[in-house]
Design an enzyme around this catalytic site. Structure first.
Site, short mmCIF file in Angstrom:
data_model
loop_
_atom_site.label_atom_id
_atom_site.label_comp_id
_atom_site.label_asym_id
_atom_site.label_seq_id
_atom_site.Cartn_x
_atom_site.Cartn_y
_atom_site.Cartn_z
N GLY A 41 -19.97 8.56 18.44
CA GLY A 41 -20.41 9.76 17.82
C GLY A 41 -21.47 9.46 16.53
O GLY A 41 -22.31 10.05 16.62
N CYS A 42 -21.35 8.20 15.92
CA CYS A 42 -22.37 8.01 14.93
C CYS A 42 -23.63 7.41 15.54
O CYS A 42 -24.82 7.82 14.99
CB CYS A 42 -21.60 6.58 14.12
SG CYS A 42 -20.06 7.16 13.30
N THR A 43 -23.49 6.86 16.86
CA THR A 43 -24.69 6.37 17.53
C THR A 43 -25.54 7.56 17.89
O THR A 43 -26.62 7.78 17.51
CB THR A 43 -24.48 5.55 18.73
OG1 THR A 43 -23.53 4.42 18.03
CG2 THR A 43 -25.63 5.01 19.50
#
Length: 157
Positions: A41-43
């Protein structure tokens, strides 16, 4: 905190820099808090901000990402993903606390403390104009960009 001046803070940033909020005055700023470097998700979120970054820049807006990861982790994440903006390390959670983004979450049946994915837009005068909490990644960076456009239009006329 909405529609109030955000207290000044300083954090170590990628590239051996120190980020100071007060140094950003005069232009809008997007701060996005994310749980952890190199997670799906952060990527994805970082890639969306990366891909739209030229449009943020054309509005005179800066973007920074903040998590509790180390600068070493941030440097690798930034390099691997080609992020054109800085990542800030908030290892002691000072700024996370300021924005109230640390939450207790359930992960695999365990209670863990972590960053709730959140984004904040601060205007050129240092006033918090918009916040998103519990962010869902798909389309989020575009939504933030659309808000920054309205902010910039408001301050032109």
């Amino acid at each position: 905190m909405l529609n109030r001046t955000v207290p000044d803070f300083e954090l170590p940033a990628t590239g051996g820099k120190t980020f100071r909020l007060s140094a950003q005055r005069g232009k809008p700023l997007v701060i996005y808090f994310y749980p952890k470097d190199n997670t799906p998700g952060c990527t994805s979120e970082g890639q969306q901000f990366r891909d739209l970054y030229p449009q943020f820049q054309s509005l005179g807006c800066e973007v920074v990402g903040i998590s509790r990861d180390s600068l070493k982790s941030h440097e690798a994440f930034k390099r691997n993903m080609g992020f054109p903006f800085d990542l800030l390390s908030d290892a002691d959670e000072t700024v996370c606390g300021l924005f109230g983004v640390i939450k207790t979450k359930n992960m695999y049946g365990k209670q863990v403390r972590g960053i709730e994915r959140s984004t904040f837009v601060i205007d050129a005068q240092g006033v918090l104009r918009k916040e998103w909490r519990g962010v869902k990644v798909p389309g989020h960076a575009q939504e933030v960009l659309d808000f920054v456009k309205t902010l910039c239009l408001d301050h032109r006329g």
